[in-house]
Write an enzyme that holds these catalytic residues in place. Sequence first.
Site, PDB file in Angstrom:
ATOM      1  N   HIS A  98      17.390 -35.320  20.531  1.00 44.55           N
ATOM      2  CA  HIS A  98      16.132 -35.967  20.913  1.00 44.55           C
ATOM      3  C   HIS A  98      14.982 -34.972  20.830  1.00 44.55           C
ATOM      4  O   HIS A  98      15.163 -33.796  21.128  1.00 44.55           O
ATOM      5  CB  HIS A  98      16.206 -36.483  22.358  1.00 44.55           C
ATOM      6  CG  HIS A  98      17.119 -37.641  22.536  1.00 44.55           C
ATOM      7  ND1 HIS A  98      16.725 -38.940  22.308  1.00 44.55           N
ATOM      8  CD2 HIS A  98      18.411 -37.696  22.908  1.00 44.55           C
ATOM      9  CE1 HIS A  98      17.751 -39.745  22.540  1.00 44.55           C
ATOM     10  NE2 HIS A  98      18.786 -39.021  22.900  1.00 44.55           N
ATOM     11  N   PRO A  99      13.810 -35.485  20.493  1.00 43.67           N
ATOM     12  CA  PRO A  99      12.628 -34.627  20.581  1.00 43.67           C
ATOM     13  C   PRO A  99      12.184 -34.524  22.043  1.00 43.67           C
ATOM     14  O   PRO A  99      12.532 -35.376  22.859  1.00 43.67           O
ATOM     15  CB  PRO A  99      11.586 -35.401  19.778  1.00 43.67           C
ATOM     16  CG  PRO A  99      11.981 -36.834  19.972  1.00 43.67           C
ATOM     17  CD  PRO A  99      13.505 -36.819  20.016  1.00 43.67           C
TER      18      PRO A  99
ATOM     19  N   GLU B 112       9.965 -45.435  20.805  1.00 42.39           N
ATOM     20  CA  GLU B 112      10.364 -45.277  22.208  1.00 42.39           C
ATOM     21  C   GLU B 112       9.345 -44.467  22.996  1.00 42.39           C
ATOM     22  O   GLU B 112       9.155 -44.698  24.181  1.00 42.39           O
ATOM     23  CB  GLU B 112      11.739 -44.598  22.278  1.00 42.39           C
ATOM     24  CG  GLU B 112      12.860 -45.476  21.752  1.00 42.39           C
ATOM     25  CD  GLU B 112      14.093 -44.709  21.290  1.00 42.39           C
ATOM     26  OE1 GLU B 112      15.025 -45.372  20.790  1.00 42.39           O
ATOM     27  OE2 GLU B 112      14.138 -43.470  21.405  1.00 42.39           O
TER      28      GLU B 112
ATOM     29  N   PHE C 260      14.277 -32.812  28.770  1.00 41.25           N
ATOM     30  CA  PHE C 260      14.122 -33.967  29.651  1.00 41.25           C
ATOM     31  C   PHE C 260      14.487 -35.226  28.886  1.00 41.25           C
ATOM     32  O   PHE C 260      13.921 -35.510  27.832  1.00 41.25           O
ATOM     33  CB  PHE C 260      12.669 -34.030  30.130  1.00 41.25           C
ATOM     34  CG  PHE C 260      12.327 -35.220  30.967  1.00 41.25           C
ATOM     35  CD1 PHE C 260      12.922 -35.421  32.202  1.00 41.25           C
ATOM     36  CD2 PHE C 260      11.378 -36.135  30.526  1.00 41.25           C
ATOM     37  CE1 PHE C 260      12.585 -36.514  32.986  1.00 41.25           C
ATOM     38  CE2 PHE C 260      11.036 -37.224  31.301  1.00 41.25           C
ATOM     39  CZ  PHE C 260      11.638 -37.416  32.534  1.00 41.25           C
TER      40      PHE C 260
ATOM     41  N   ALA D 186      12.154 -43.841  27.482  1.00 41.99           N
ATOM     42  CA  ALA D 186      10.696 -43.870  27.590  1.00 41.99           C
ATOM     43  C   ALA D 186      10.068 -45.190  27.144  1.00 41.99           C
ATOM     44  O   ALA D 186       8.857 -45.361  27.281  1.00 41.99           O
ATOM     45  CB  ALA D 186      10.113 -42.722  26.768  1.00 41.99           C
TER      46      ALA D 186
END
Length: 175
Positions: A66-67, A97, A127, A131
């Site tokens: 994930h970024p 997202e 984290f 989102a």
Amino acid sequence: MTITELNHLNEEQLRTELAKCCGARAWVDKMLGYFPVADMQALVVAGEEAWYGCTEKDWLEAFSHHPRIGDMDVPAKRFGAGDAATGAGTEEWAASEQSGVNTASQELLTELAEVNRTYEEKFGYIFIVCATGMSAMDMLTLLKSRMMNAPGAEINIAMMEQNKITKLRLEKLVS
């Protein structure tokens, strides 16, 4: 792609499509055992069962795909723009997202980046939050509140958030 089309992919193609939904190799391996699936509900249930059968090491592998919230250059560099046949991929999904950051001020994005770095230093991974539908301020507020968690509690929260993301991505895959 339909469930029928997904069920008819060869193993390599199926691995590629499933990896778009969750980057943990163990999850993808577990998912292969559920195919063919009867319908979308069966696919989502399989995804959750496979996820809860994974280890913390697997969770961390999934998180690494994930970024950081607000950092949309990363998916394009790491995962590419998606598959020409489906037109969908990790980059497109991550951008969708995290669309709540698109209207954030530079000041808010800078603070989000700083708190993200602090979170990563504390917990050892980025984290993770589902989102979708959240504004940048919502994400920042949640990020700050989760900074207060003990490591054992936080890894479980992140794991549950990853499960939500995977479910959404499975639904996008078969739509």
